[in-house]
Structure formats: C-alpha cells, structure tokens
Design an enzyme around this catalytic site. Structure first.
Site, PDB file in Angstrom:
ATOM      1  N   ARG A 107     -52.443  -7.325 -16.488  1.00 31.06           N
ATOM      2  CA  ARG A 107     -53.215  -8.229 -17.050  1.00 31.06           C
ATOM      3  C   ARG A 107     -54.177  -8.251 -16.801  1.00 31.06           C
ATOM      4  O   ARG A 107     -54.651  -9.221 -15.954  1.00 31.06           O
ATOM      5  CB  ARG A 107     -52.147  -9.449 -17.030  1.00 31.06           C
ATOM      6  CG  ARG A 107     -51.505 -10.557 -17.509  1.00 31.06           C
ATOM      7  CD  ARG A 107     -50.699 -11.523 -18.424  1.00 31.06           C
ATOM      8  NE  ARG A 107     -50.208 -11.797 -16.947  1.00 31.06           N
ATOM      9  CZ  ARG A 107     -49.728 -13.307 -16.241  1.00 31.06           C
ATOM     10  NH1 ARG A 107     -48.881 -13.578 -17.728  1.00 31.06           N
ATOM     11  NH2 ARG A 107     -49.484 -13.769 -15.591  1.00 31.06           N
ATOM     12  N   GLY A 110     -53.330 -11.674 -21.172  1.00 27.65           N
ATOM     13  CA  GLY A 110     -52.298 -11.176 -21.615  1.00 27.65           C
ATOM     14  C   GLY A 110     -51.619 -11.680 -23.209  1.00 27.65           C
ATOM     15  O   GLY A 110     -50.547 -11.916 -23.264  1.00 27.65           O
ATOM     16  N   ASP A 112     -51.019  -9.515 -25.038  1.00 26.88           N
ATOM     17  CA  ASP A 112     -50.076  -8.126 -25.819  1.00 26.88           C
ATOM     18  C   ASP A 112     -48.946  -8.377 -26.418  1.00 26.88           C
ATOM     19  O   ASP A 112     -48.545  -9.201 -25.999  1.00 26.88           O
ATOM     20  CB  ASP A 112     -49.779  -7.220 -24.580  1.00 26.88           C
ATOM     21  CG  ASP A 112     -49.272  -5.842 -25.065  1.00 26.88           C
ATOM     22  OD1 ASP A 112     -49.764  -5.037 -24.536  1.00 26.88           O
ATOM     23  OD2 ASP A 112     -47.716  -6.351 -25.186  1.00 26.88           O
ATOM     24  N   GLY A 180     -57.306  -5.803 -21.871  1.00 27.77           N
ATOM     25  CA  GLY A 180     -56.751  -5.270 -22.952  1.00 27.77           C
ATOM     26  C   GLY A 180     -57.991  -5.084 -24.298  1.00 27.77           C
ATOM     27  O   GLY A 180     -57.734  -3.499 -24.954  1.00 27.77           O
ATOM     28  N   HIS A 181     -58.329  -5.709 -24.434  1.00 24.67           N
ATOM     29  CA  HIS A 181     -58.757  -5.520 -25.883  1.00 24.67           C
ATOM     30  C   HIS A 181     -60.025  -3.956 -25.823  1.00 24.67           C
ATOM     31  O   HIS A 181     -59.599  -3.691 -27.002  1.00 24.67           O
ATOM     32  CB  HIS A 181     -60.174  -7.164 -26.260  1.00 24.67           C
ATOM     33  CG  HIS A 181     -60.148  -6.974 -27.201  1.00 24.67           C
ATOM     34  ND1 HIS A 181     -59.747  -7.311 -28.848  1.00 24.67           N
ATOM     35  CD2 HIS A 181     -61.709  -6.889 -27.862  1.00 24.67           C
ATOM     36  CE1 HIS A 181     -60.621  -7.411 -29.534  1.00 24.67           C
ATOM     37  NE2 HIS A 181     -61.756  -7.339 -29.348  1.00 24.67           N
ATOM     38  N   ASN A 470     -53.809  -1.950 -30.490  1.00 25.71           N
ATOM     39  CA  ASN A 470     -54.031  -3.238 -29.605  1.00 25.71           C
ATOM     40  C   ASN A 470     -53.334  -4.061 -30.793  1.00 25.71           C
ATOM     41  O   ASN A 470     -52.847  -5.860 -30.082  1.00 25.71           O
ATOM     42  CB  ASN A 470     -55.755  -3.935 -30.088  1.00 25.71           C
ATOM     43  CG  ASN A 470     -56.756  -3.270 -28.784  1.00 25.71           C
ATOM     44  OD1 ASN A 470     -55.740  -3.178 -28.338  1.00 25.71           O
ATOM     45  ND2 ASN A 470     -57.488  -4.040 -29.061  1.00 25.71           N
ATOM     46  N   TYR A 471     -52.398  -3.539 -31.545  1.00 25.90           N
ATOM     47  CA  TYR A 471     -51.608  -5.013 -31.974  1.00 25.90           C
ATOM     48  C   TYR A 471     -49.745  -3.865 -32.103  1.00 25.90           C
ATOM     49  O   TYR A 471     -49.722  -3.816 -32.343  1.00 25.90           O
ATOM     50  CB  TYR A 471     -52.041  -4.271 -33.563  1.00 25.90           C
ATOM     51  CG  TYR A 471     -52.645  -5.534 -34.362  1.00 25.90           C
ATOM     52  CD1 TYR A 471     -53.693  -6.222 -33.832  1.00 25.90           C
ATOM     53  CD2 TYR A 471     -53.332  -5.179 -35.952  1.00 25.90           C
ATOM     54  CE1 TYR A 471     -54.473  -6.593 -34.080  1.00 25.90           C
ATOM     55  CE2 TYR A 471     -54.335  -6.334 -36.111  1.00 25.90           C
ATOM     56  CZ  TYR A 471     -54.946  -6.576 -35.687  1.00 25.90           C
ATOM     57  OH  TYR A 471     -56.021  -7.458 -35.872  1.00 25.90           O
TER      58      TYR A 471
HETATM   59  C1  LIG Z   1     -54.013 -14.365 -31.306  1.00 25.56           C
HETATM   60  C2  LIG Z   1     -54.030 -13.182 -30.913  1.00 25.56           C
HETATM   61  C3  LIG Z   1     -55.733 -12.749 -31.515  1.00 25.56           C
HETATM   62  C4  LIG Z   1     -55.449 -11.413 -31.468  1.00 25.56           C
HETATM   63  N1  LIG Z   1     -56.969 -11.030 -32.316  1.00 25.56           N
HETATM   64  C5  LIG Z   1     -57.270  -9.289 -32.384  1.00 25.56           C
HETATM   65  C6  LIG Z   1     -58.128  -8.711 -32.901  1.00 25.56           C
HETATM   66  O1  LIG Z   1     -59.229 -10.399 -33.543  1.00 25.56           O
HETATM   67  N2  LIG Z   1     -58.963  -7.889 -32.874  1.00 25.56           N
HETATM   68  C7  LIG Z   1     -58.338  -6.839 -32.152  1.00 25.56           C
HETATM   69  O2  LIG Z   1     -58.790  -5.584 -31.931  1.00 25.56           O
HETATM   70  N3  LIG Z   1     -57.639  -7.468 -31.602  1.00 25.56           N
HETATM   71  C8  LIG Z   1     -56.697  -8.612 -31.692  1.00 25.56           C
HETATM   72  N4  LIG Z   1     -55.560  -9.777 -31.008  1.00 25.56           N
HETATM   73  C9  LIG Z   1     -55.064  -7.969 -30.143  1.00 25.56           C
HETATM   74  C10 LIG Z   1     -55.761  -7.784 -28.606  1.00 25.56           C
HETATM   75  O3  LIG Z   1     -56.670  -6.917 -28.790  1.00 25.56           O
HETATM   76  C11 LIG Z   1     -54.018  -7.256 -27.522  1.00 25.56           C
HETATM   77  O4  LIG Z   1     -52.952  -7.727 -27.716  1.00 25.56           O
HETATM   78  C12 LIG Z   1     -55.055  -6.695 -26.058  1.00 25.56           C
HETATM   79  O5  LIG Z   1     -54.525  -5.833 -25.216  1.00 25.56           O
HETATM   80  C13 LIG Z   1     -55.505  -7.834 -25.749  1.00 25.56           C
HETATM   81  O6  LIG Z   1     -56.146  -8.182 -24.214  1.00 25.56           O
HETATM   82  P1  LIG Z   1     -55.543  -8.377 -23.919  1.00 25.56           P
HETATM   83  O7  LIG Z   1     -56.408  -8.404 -21.966  1.00 25.56           O
HETATM   84  O8  LIG Z   1     -55.514 -10.272 -23.785  1.00 25.56           O
HETATM   85  O9  LIG Z   1     -54.056  -8.438 -22.801  1.00 25.56           O
HETATM   86  P2  LIG Z   1     -53.343  -7.988 -21.876  1.00 25.56           P
HETATM   87  O10 LIG Z   1     -51.663  -8.692 -22.538  1.00 25.56           O
HETATM   88  O11 LIG Z   1     -53.486  -8.827 -20.687  1.00 25.56           O
HETATM   89  O12 LIG Z   1     -53.149  -7.014 -21.516  1.00 25.56           O
HETATM   90  C14 LIG Z   1     -52.859  -5.634 -23.065  1.00 25.56           C
HETATM   91  C15 LIG Z   1     -52.846  -4.256 -22.749  1.00 25.56           C
HETATM   92  O13 LIG Z   1     -53.793  -4.365 -21.459  1.00 25.56           O
HETATM   93  C16 LIG Z   1     -53.642  -3.713 -20.173  1.00 25.56           C
HETATM   94  N5  LIG Z   1     -54.413  -3.880 -19.449  1.00 25.56           N
HETATM   95  C17 LIG Z   1     -55.671  -5.391 -19.444  1.00 25.56           C
HETATM   96  N6  LIG Z   1     -56.051  -5.846 -18.907  1.00 25.56           N
HETATM   97  C18 LIG Z   1     -56.291  -4.465 -17.929  1.00 25.56           C
HETATM   98  C19 LIG Z   1     -57.299  -3.789 -17.393  1.00 25.56           C
HETATM   99  N7  LIG Z   1     -58.161  -4.723 -17.121  1.00 25.56           N
HETATM  100  N8  LIG Z   1     -57.388  -2.846 -17.146  1.00 25.56           N
HETATM  101  C20 LIG Z   1     -56.471  -1.248 -17.640  1.00 25.56           C
HETATM  102  N9  LIG Z   1     -55.461  -2.176 -18.213  1.00 25.56           N
HETATM  103  C21 LIG Z   1     -55.321  -3.696 -18.977  1.00 25.56           C
HETATM  104  C22 LIG Z   1     -52.374  -4.295 -20.089  1.00 25.56           C
HETATM  105  O14 LIG Z   1     -52.214  -3.735 -19.319  1.00 25.56           O
HETATM  106  C23 LIG Z   1     -51.791  -3.918 -21.364  1.00 25.56           C
HETATM  107  O15 LIG Z   1     -51.351  -2.973 -21.754  1.00 25.56           O
HETATM  108  C24 LIG Z   1     -55.319 -10.097 -30.867  1.00 25.56           C
HETATM  109  C25 LIG Z   1     -53.775 -10.705 -30.197  1.00 25.56           C
HETATM  110  C26 LIG Z   1     -53.142 -12.421 -30.286  1.00 25.56           C
HETATM  111  C27 LIG Z   1     -52.918 -12.115 -29.318  1.00 25.56           C
HETATM  112  C1  LIG Z   2     -49.160 -12.273 -33.908  1.00 27.92           C
HETATM  113  O1  LIG Z   2     -50.336 -11.936 -34.537  1.00 27.92           O
HETATM  114  C2  LIG Z   2     -51.138 -13.084 -34.970  1.00 27.92           C
HETATM  115  C3  LIG Z   2     -52.835 -13.218 -35.386  1.00 27.92           C
HETATM  116  O2  LIG Z   2     -53.828 -12.152 -34.716  1.00 27.92           O
HETATM  117  C4  LIG Z   2     -51.209 -13.965 -32.994  1.00 27.92           C
HETATM  118  O3  LIG Z   2     -51.857 -15.040 -33.378  1.00 27.92           O
HETATM  119  C5  LIG Z   2     -50.144 -14.088 -32.620  1.00 27.92           C
HETATM  120  O4  LIG Z   2     -49.934 -14.432 -31.374  1.00 27.92           O
HETATM  121  C6  LIG Z   2     -49.619 -12.516 -32.600  1.00 27.92           C
HETATM  122  N1  LIG Z   2     -48.120 -13.112 -32.313  1.00 27.92           N
HETATM  123  C7  LIG Z   2     -48.163 -11.666 -31.209  1.00 27.92           C
HETATM  124  C8  LIG Z   2     -46.735 -12.196 -30.850  1.00 27.92           C
HETATM  125  O5  LIG Z   2     -48.794 -11.980 -30.153  1.00 27.92           O
END
Ligand SMILES: Cc1cc2nc3c(=O)[nH]c(=O)nc-3n(C[C@H](O)[C@H](O)[C@H](O)COP(=O)(O)OP(=O)(O)OC[C@H]3O[C@@H](n4cnc5c(N)ncnc54)[C@H](O)[C@@H]3O)c2cc1C
Ligand SMILES: *[C@@H]1O[C@H](CO)[C@@H](O)[C@H](O)[C@H]1NC(C)=O
Ligand SMILES: *[C@@H]1O[C@H](CO)[C@@H](O)[C@H](O)[C@H]1NC(C)=O
Ligand SMILES: *[C@@H]1O[C@H](CO)[C@@H](O)[C@H](O)[C@H]1NC(C)=O
Ligand SMILES: *[C@@H]1O[C@H](CO)[C@@H](O)[C@H](O)[C@H]1NC(C)=O
Ligand SMILES: *[C@@H]1O[C@H](CO)[C@@H](O)[C@H](O)[C@H]1NC(C)=O
Ligand SMILES: *[C@@H]1O[C@H](CO)[C@@H](O)[C@H](O)[C@H]1NC(C)=O
Ligand SMILES: *[C@@H]1O[C@H](CO)[C@@H](O)[C@H](O)[C@H]1NC(C)=O
Ligand SMILES: *[C@@H]1O[C@H](CO)[C@@H](O)[C@H](O)[C@H]1NC(C)=O
Ligand SMILES: *[C@@H]1O[C@H](CO)[C@@H](O)[C@H](O)[C@H]1NC(C)=O
Length: 530
Positions: A107, A110, A112, A180-181, A470-471
């Site tokens: 994570r 967080g 996901d 993750g992103h 990522n979604y």
């Molecule tokens: C509010 C919100 C807005 C968003 N906006 C965008 C956007 O504008 N554009 C876009 O492209 N996406 C967007 N997303 C989606 C986002 O890019 C993905 O959810 C992304 O995977 C999040 O990365 P994280 O590290 O925060 O998540 P996490 O939940 O920590 O991880 C997501 C995935 O990546 C893996 N992972 C995390 N860290 C690592 C690591 N260091 N090494 C290997 N694997 C890892 C995890 O195990 C999991 O499978 C958005 C999501 C939310 C909730």
């Molecule tokens: C769904 O996407 C919106 C816009 O990116 C985000 O704010 C929301 O947290 C996402 N829902 C979940 C369950 O992650």
C-alpha cells in the site's frame, strides 16, 4: 492447442502447490525473521504493528481511502502492518513473508478503488510505504526522484517550489500515492500534450521476491517495461521512481462551466464529442455529467466542463468560441494562473487558495460508499444514447461520470511502448462514480451501476470491453486471494492490458515464477509456449 491447455494446467497446478504453504502462516516465525533481518540502526519495532498494538486499527485505517473497511470481513485477516521507515524494512518484509508462506499487500497511497492494497480473504501482511516519501527535484536536468509513499500533491508542490515552468503529467487528486499511480499508468490533465506518468519514468528501484533491490539496469528492460502500466504489485515492491519533468508555460488558464439538461447540456456534450479530440494538445477538457438538485428542488443532470490550458485566457476563449461556441464560454469564466494553482483549482478549491492544501494527508474515518467503473469510447455516443444514460442516472441517489478527453500525443504512442495499452483511437475515457450514504442502499446502487454499464455497452469499446487498471473494478474478473487461476486472469488481464498481457505474463514467469507477488487481479506467471 491441447498442448497449450495442458501447459496452462501445469502452471495452475504449481500455483496451487505454492498456495498450500500459504494456508498455515506462522506469525511468530515471521516476526522473529523480521527482527533477525533488520538492524538496531533501523529498528523494525517502530514500523511494526500487530493486532495487539493499541494503534493497529488507526494505522490500518489511516491509509484505507475507501470507507467500507468496517463492514468488510476481509480486513480482519491482516496479521501485521509494516509501515516501512527504511528500505531494509521492505526487504525484510518480503523475505520473511515469502519464507513463511504469508501473502503481502503493498500500500502506498491506499486509493485502490476496490481496496486490494489492504484486504485479503487469507491472512496477510500489509506493507505500508507511506513513510518512504522523499522527493528530490533537479531543476537543471529537469528530473526528479520520488519515493513510492509520496503523494502526487507532495510531488507537485516540491516541483513548483523549485520552478514555475516545470510540471509532471499525473493524476488530479493530490492524495493519490505515486507507488500505485505510476505503476498503473498515471493519467491527468497534461495527457494530450505529454501522455502518462509512465511515459516520463526513466528509472525505478524495486525489491524483488528475494528481497534484492534492483534498478533499471539490473532488473532489465522487460521488467522495467512491465511495471510501467502493468501494476507494480504483480512484480515487486517499488521503492522509488526517477522521472523526467516537462515544460509548461508560466501562465496557464482554467475554467469550470456547467450546463443543465434544460440549458442544452446534451447538445453541447454531443458537439464536444465531435470536436474535442481535435483541440490543440495544450487544451484538456473534462466533461462531468452528474445528477444535481436544481433550484426548484427537482433532480436533473448537469454537465460540468473543466478545462486546463497551457496558454492564455485570450487564446483559450478563441479556441473554444471557434470550435465549441455552444458552451458559451466567456472571458470571465477563465482564470489565469501557474500550473500548481491549476491543480488546486481542479480539486475544487476557490481561486487563490494556498497550495499547501495539496500536502494534506486526511485520515479516512467514515463517509459515503462508492462504486466506480471505467470505459473507453472510440466513436461519439449518439444523442439518443446520451438521453437513455441521463434517464438511468436519475434513478441513482448520486452518480457522476467523468468523460476524460484523449487524443493528442496519446494517438502517437504505440500501444506496446509501455505496458499501458489504451492509446490510439480513443476519443475519451469514462469514469463512472456512484456514491451513497446509507449502507443499506449498497445492493440497490450496485445493481443500478450494473444496469448503467449494460446500457452503455453498445457505445463503448468491445472485444474486449477495455478497462483502466488504475480505475480498479472487481467486476471485470478476479481470483480468490489464495489462488491464481490463469483462465480467470486472462479475462481481467485482457481488458486491462489488451495485447500486452502475453508479454506481462512472460515477464512475471521470469521474475516471480513462484507467484509470491500476487493478489486478486494480479498477472499470473505463464511462460511462452512456442
Ligand atoms: C480520489 C481518487 C482520485 C484519483 N484520480 C486519478 C487520476 O486523476 N488519474 C489516475 O490515473 N488515477 C486516479 N485515481 C486512481 C489511482 O491512480 C489508483 O487508485 C492508484 O493505484 C492509486 O495508487 P495508491 O498508491 O494511492 O494506491 P494503493 O491502494 O496504495 O495501491 C494501488 C495498487 O498499487 C499497488 N501498489 C501500491 N504501491 C505499490 C508499490 N510501492 N509497489 C508495488 N505495488 C504497489 C497496490 O498493491 C495496489 O495493487 C484516483 C483514485 C482516487 C481514489
Ligand atoms: C471513485 O472515483 C472518484 C473520482 O476519482 C474518487 O473520488 C473516489 O474515491 C473513487 N471511489 C473509490 C471507491 O475509490
Ligand atoms: C507493537 O507491538 C509490538 C510487540 O508487542 C512492539 O514490538 C511494537 O513496537 C509495537 N509497535 C508500535 C508502533 O507501538
Ligand atoms: C503481541 O503479539 C505478538 C505476536 O502475536 C506477541 O509475540 C506479543 O507478545 C504480543 N504483545 C503483547 C504486548 O501482547
Ligand atoms: C453550476 O453552476 C452554478 C452557477 O454557475 C452553480 O451554482 C452550481 O453549483 C453548478 N453546478 C455544479 C454541479 O457544479
Ligand atoms: C419538477 O419535476 C416534475 C416531474 O418531473 C415536473 O412535473 C415539474 O414541472 C418540475 N418542476 C419544475 C419547476 O421544473
Ligand atoms: C465569439 O465569437 C463571436 C462570433 O465569432 C463573437 O461575436 C463573440 O464576441 C465571441 N465571444 C467571445 C467571448 O470571444
Ligand atoms: C512493439 O511492437 C513492434 C511491432 O510488433 C515491435 O517492433 C516492437 O519491438 C515492440 N516494442 C516493445 C517495447 O515491445
Ligand atoms: C440499515 O438497516 C438496519 C437493519 O434494518 C437498520 O438497523 C439501520 O438503522 C439501517 N441504517 C440506516 C443508516 O438507516
Ligand atoms: C472477501 O474475499 C473474498 C475472496 O477473495 C471475496 O469473494 C469477497 O467478495 C470479499 N469480501 C469483501 C466484502 O470484500
């Protein structure tokens, strides 16, 4: 063909065998191994939480961005959280989990959508990266180095502190983690000019299944390719990324304009579909159809148009007035500002808000429930289709869509240049987003979301119906936590990765043949057959 099937069968069998040891995780041995594998200079105790620590739950929740944790039985299977404070903590967690048959979930931010970074139906350890968040910016060489636990907001602010004309193409939301992103592609409002985050990643540090730290040179080009869109968590733990920064003008322009159905939203949005993919690549316009309560108290649909333009307000009004006059854009709707302020604007902060809000790391407590899905659209959705969509949207308590513009450089980058495959030929990508406040309405909302996804089927990509990693969406196929079934993996894998799936499976078979790095939508190790 028969040979193929039996070979796949053999691999499934191997995976099942390695599952056998996962059924009896020995937490005592795991903790002892952690202590043995770390040093007093970087003590593991400060990073370690077990369920008997009074702060275990708060540590768990602090990076659980989806609010359903309290009702999800799968979270209680977490036997430890290692909130790594040093690289050696990451290495020890990998080695000790692997040798004790314990699964890990990695994570960073967080975010996901399906909580796969912090839930599992079998006992597991959470490897939390949020404290590994250093960032260094090298303005002269237009490069930065960023650790996985940093947020997009922290990266953006760090860049902006050093330069008004450098930026990085990545997501809109500042709390998203780069771990993750980036590994899922990384998509934001500079996409039409600069593509995705992964298009600008030039190196990465990764901990492999043996606990070794690799960089691009030592991991090789194939593995480096795989973590650029294939999702990091199938391949290793990403510690950091080295990225190239991109140039932006000092003055950029944003606007947010909305139209309700009564104000002709359908016609404007239909025209947007026809003309926007030909906008100059400096211009990104997201359209957000959503349910609103109008001033008479009636529920209706409004489409909010958000724009970010790498240029002046004058030029932006000219462009929009020429190709989309139906929007009725006025100079007063436009705000000129630096790139970093466009980030706060896009997060709905009033113009003039201090960019320090982008550094917030809010802890999730309780709140609404969500379900998100994605689609890629390659031809304009006809007006009658749009009207059907609006009608169904009005049945939800609260539902939005983002129609995120494609085109520009995305049409020029080959689909196999990175593991992220959704490139040429897309007009826009849809994010569906339903939220509701009463847990009792969960089944209803999930059913409506399914209905909406069925309704849009004729208008979106098909064979396969593409989805954006990522979604994350569990409905596109998944495996149980403790078993990686190859047939099932090919279902979700082909939607997320299209023609790149085969190479991803081969890379996986080379770098993690035992399938230690696995989760419910991971890539299975499948060797090339011919
Ligand atoms: C509010 C919100 C807005 C968003 N906006 C965008 C956007 O504008 N554009 C876009 O492209 N996406 C967007 N997303 C989606 C986002 O890019 C993905 O959810 C992304 O995977 C999040 O990365 P994280 O590290 O925060 O998540 P996490 O939940 O920590 O991880 C997501 C995935 O990546 C893996 N992972 C995390 N860290 C690592 C690591 N260091 N090494 C290997 N694997 C890892 C995890 O195990 C999991 O499978 C958005 C999501 C939310 C909730
Ligand atoms: C769904 O996407 C919106 C816009 O990116 C985000 O704010 C929301 O947290 C996402 N829902 C979940 C369950 O992650
Ligand atoms: C949690 O408990 C373990 C063992 O009881 C201890 O070693 C560790 O320091 C505690 N962690 C924190 C963060 O308090
Ligand atoms: C906490 O749990 C660990 C592992 O189960 C155990 O070794 C330790 O003694 C416990 N500590 C306390 C303070 O209960
Ligand atoms: C649309 O614009 C009006 C006024 O310009 C504003 O009051 C309203 O909140 C906006 N609606 C949405 C959904 O943003
Ligand atoms: C509100 O909606 C109802 C039912 O759709 C409709 O009959 C009524 O005219 C609407 N009111 C206004 C002020 O538009
Ligand atoms: C848009 O163009 C029309 C005609 O070309 C012109 O009359 C109008 O003033 C322009 N509006 C803006 C805001 O530039
Ligand atoms: C992408 O495909 C082309 C044509 O099949 C091939 O020449 C090229 O090597 C591939 N690139 C990568 C990075 O796999
Ligand atoms: C949901 O339903 C349960 C059981 O019927 C009820 O106790 C609870 O109050 C309801 N929740 C809300 C928020 O209405
Ligand atoms: C828990 O995990 C199982 C198996 O992976 C899955 O079928 C189930 O839907 C999960 N439950 C929740 C509430 O996430």
């Amino acid at each position: 063909m028969k040979k193929v099937v039996s070979l796949l069968y053999l691999i499934v069998l191997l995976v099942s065998i390695s599952d056998a040891k996962a059924t009896k995780p020995n937490i005592g041995n795991f903790l002892e191994c952690l202590r043995h594998r770390t040093t007093p200079q970087n003590p593991i105790n400060e990073a370690l939480y077990t369920p008997n620590n009074s702060t275990f739950l708060s540590s768990y929740i602090s990076y659980a961005k989806k609010k359903t944790y309290s009702s999800n039985p799968n979270v209680t299977k977490a036997i430890a959280i290692v909130a790594a404070k040093h690289e050696s903590h990451v290495q020890a967690t990998v080695v000790c989990s692997n040798s004790n048959g314990i699964q890990i979930r990695i994570r960073s931010g967080g975010h996901d959508f399906e909580c796969l970074s912090y839930t599992s139906s079998v006992p597991f350890v959470i490897l939390d990266m949020h404290d590994l968040r250093s960032i260094t910016v090298d303005v002269r060489n237009k490069k930065a180095w960023v650790q996985s636990g940093a947020t997009l907001g922290e990266l953006y602010v760090k860049i902006a502190e050093r330069s008004k004309t450098l930026a990085f193409p990545a997501g809109v939301c500042p709390t998203v983690g780069v771990g993750g992103h980036f590994s899922g592609g990384g998509y934001g409002n500079l996409i039409r000019k600069y593509g995705l985050s992964v298009d600008h990643v030039v190196d990465a540090q990764l901990v492999d299944a043996n606990g070794k730290i690799l960089n691009r040179a030592s991991m090789g080009e194939d593995l480096f390719w795989a973590i650029g869109g294939g999702g990091g968590a199938s391949f290793g733990v990403i510690l950091s990324w080295t990225i190239n920064l991109v140039d932006v003008p000092e003055i950029m322009t944003v606007f947010k304009v909305n139209k309700t159905l009564e104000q002709g939203a359908t016609d404007v949005l239909y025209k947007w579909q026809l003309v926007s993919s030909k906008f100059p690549r400096e211009l990104f316009v997201r359209a957000m159809p959503q349910t609103i309560i109008d001033w008479t108290g009636n529920k209706t649909i409004a489409v909010v148009f958000y724009a970010q333009f790498q240029g002046s307000a004058k030029k932006l009004v000219e462009i929009v007035n020429k190709s989309l006059p139906e929007l009725g854009l006025k100079r007063e709707d436009c705000h000129e500002m630096n790139w970093i302020n466009t980030v706060t604007f896009w997060n709905n902060y009033p113009v003039g808000t201090s960019t320090s809000v982008l550094l917030d790391r809010p802890t999730s407590q309780s709140g609404p429930y969500f379900k998100n899905k994605s689609d890629y659209v390659k031809k304009p959705i006809p007006k009658e289709g749009m009207e059907k969509i609006w009608k169904l949207m009005l049945k939800f308590e609260n539902v939005w869509m983002q129609w995120n513009l494609y085109g520009g450089v995305m049409d020029e980058i080959p689909a196999n240049a990175t593991a992220f495959p959704h490139r040429k030929g897309n007009l826009f990508k849809i994010l569906y987003f339903a939220l509701w406040s009463d847990v009792n309405n969960t089944a209803l909302n999930l059913r409506l979301m399914k209905e909406l996804y069925q309704l849009t089927e004729p208008y979106v990509s098909s064979n396969p119906r593409e989805a954006f990693l990522n979604y994350r969406d569990i409905d596109v196929g998944s495996n149980p936590s403790d078993e990686t079934n190859v047939d099932q993996a090919q279902i979700y894998g082909s939607k997320y990765f299209l023609g790149n799936l085969k190479k991803l499976m081969e890379v996986k078979a080379k770098c993690d043949p035992e399938n230690f790095f696995r989760y419910e939508q991971s890539i299975p190790p499948v060797r090339a057959i011919m």
